[in-house]
Design a protein around this motif. Sequence first.
Motif, mmCIF file in Angstrom:
data_model
loop_
_atom_site.group_PDB
_atom_site.id
_atom_site.type_symbol
_atom_site.label_atom_id
_atom_site.label_comp_id
_atom_site.label_asym_id
_atom_site.label_seq_id
_atom_site.Cartn_x
_atom_site.Cartn_y
_atom_site.Cartn_z
ATOM 1 N N ASP A 116 0.852 -1.196 0.000
ATOM 2 C CA ASP A 116 0.000 0.000 0.000
ATOM 3 C C ASP A 116 0.883 1.239 0.000
ATOM 4 N N GLY A 117 0.565 2.159 -0.865
ATOM 5 C CA GLY A 117 1.370 3.378 -0.954
ATOM 6 C C GLY A 117 2.606 3.202 -1.824
ATOM 7 N N GLY A 118 2.804 1.989 -2.400
ATOM 8 C CA GLY A 118 3.992 1.734 -3.224
ATOM 9 C C GLY A 118 3.907 2.414 -4.588
ATOM 10 N N TRP A 119 5.016 2.364 -5.315
ATOM 11 C CA TRP A 119 5.164 3.155 -6.538
ATOM 12 C C TRP A 119 5.440 2.263 -7.752
ATOM 13 N N LEU A 120 4.804 2.616 -8.862
ATOM 14 C CA LEU A 120 5.048 1.898 -10.118
ATOM 15 C C LEU A 120 5.632 2.871 -11.140
ATOM 16 N N VAL A 121 6.639 2.387 -11.870
ATOM 17 C CA VAL A 121 7.210 3.183 -12.964
ATOM 18 C C VAL A 121 7.078 2.359 -14.237
#
Length: 476
Positions: free
Chosen positions: A256-261
């Motif tokens: 939760d709150g993680g980032w995708l690039v």
Amino acid sequence: MMPNAAAAGIEAIRRDPNFPRLKSMVIDATGLAYYADKDAAFAERINRRLPFGSIATVGGYLAALEAEGPAGAEYQGLINELAVGETFFFRYIEQFDALRAVAIPECLRRNQSSRLLRIWSAGCSIGPEAYTLEILLKQHFASQLDGWQVHIVGTDINGAFLEQARRGAYGDWAVRGLSPETLDACFDRQDKLWSVKPKYRQWTSFMPFNLVDGSIPSYPHGIGHFDIILCRNVMIYFDEATRHRLLGNLHKALADGGWLVVGHAEAGPQMNELFIPVSVPGATLYRKQAEPAAPAMADRGTPPRPAAAPAPLLKSRRAAAPAPDAAPDPALRPAPRARKVTPAATPPAAPTPPDTAETNERSTVLEACLARVEANRLDPGAHYQLGLVEEELGVGDPVAAFKRALYLDPRFVLADYHLALAYWRRGRLVPAQRHFRNAREALEIRPDDEAVAEGGGLTVQELRGMLDLWLTGEEG
Ligand SMILES: C[S@@+](CC[C@H](N)C(=O)[O-])C[C@H]1O[C@@H](n2cnc3c(N)ncnc32)[C@H](O)[C@@H]1O
């Protein structure tokens, strides 16, 4: 084999009645829909694998692959031939800058108690993306990460790429564009190779993983609960349905709150359904909504609203062309406002419903493009720019806009290229192929170092390389 014999062999493979079944079986297993309209390139790869043992017919080959499945040795050998592995260190530097400025500091705050940082380079090819992350972390966050457990895992479907990734030694191509200082700081020169220094290989590991086969998260593989996932220039080779499924899976694999690039060309409208786009100058990161049960943490962990940069889209007509695995110049893309992101240090603003704010911004960008077209109906650049924006926002008729640009300027090679991409995304493979070919032919007699019109510095040679990749599957 003599060249003529090879050509005859490839042609025979293409005409074999088992060829379509073989191709669709392999596309299903790998997601590589890129080959759906590239029979010649696919047949050429099959030809490289035949005769395989005692099998010399397509039917026999198909049966052998069916019997062993995608994990089998021959299947793997074929995948190694099919995968396009173009990559290099610090590729799309603006995305690494964005991670450094926004995402990594947020993860460090959010994980302060667990002191665990987990990053996934999904579709890592020969490894530069994963090592770049370790270099970035060690060069900029060494003291904050003291005492932390950091795991950077690179995965790929191609076993040969993974072997090279583990060796960590590269030719000049993979380090192109790096300054002499960076080369000196990060690599040891061994023979003619650039070998990643041991101190930048401590947190990084590699393992095989097929992104379209099996479930994600996959806890037995340690695939899950990541703080950051980079999945760049992988989905561009997949069809819409596979891309959609994978995005859902990547969402599940993030904390939760993680980032995708993702690669610039891979950010479609459906990204915004799943993720919160966070715009920083030059790049957009995608964030998984933090757990609603922990609003205080989520707010603390949220980056200040970075200066979104939609203006260049309207000010400049210069757009870099995307490679099959690249994209329009991000500065020229409308940077959607970071929805539901509360800037920690700003006073509470008048409560604007986030969706309305985003919608307003989108319509402002779109309206400006439409107004420009209205005022400059004969300007091919205005129609081209409108096409880029419509494609990005998933509105209007970008195909028609690129066609108008081409009608006004038949030599507008980037309009051909984007028209081809737009067709490709819609599954219209025949016109896509035609426009890729048109663009390629238009470049044939142009000098290598000439700048492509509207290309933001892109050269004829670079665009040729991208087109060759689309047309033949061969990197230039
Ligand atoms: C163009 S490279 C991208 C490398 C790196 N992410 C970058 O942007 O520089 C695409 C990679 O995706 C991998 N790939 C393609 N299909 C895959 C799949 N189904 N599962 C895992 N990796 C896959 C290919 O083997 C290749 O290494």
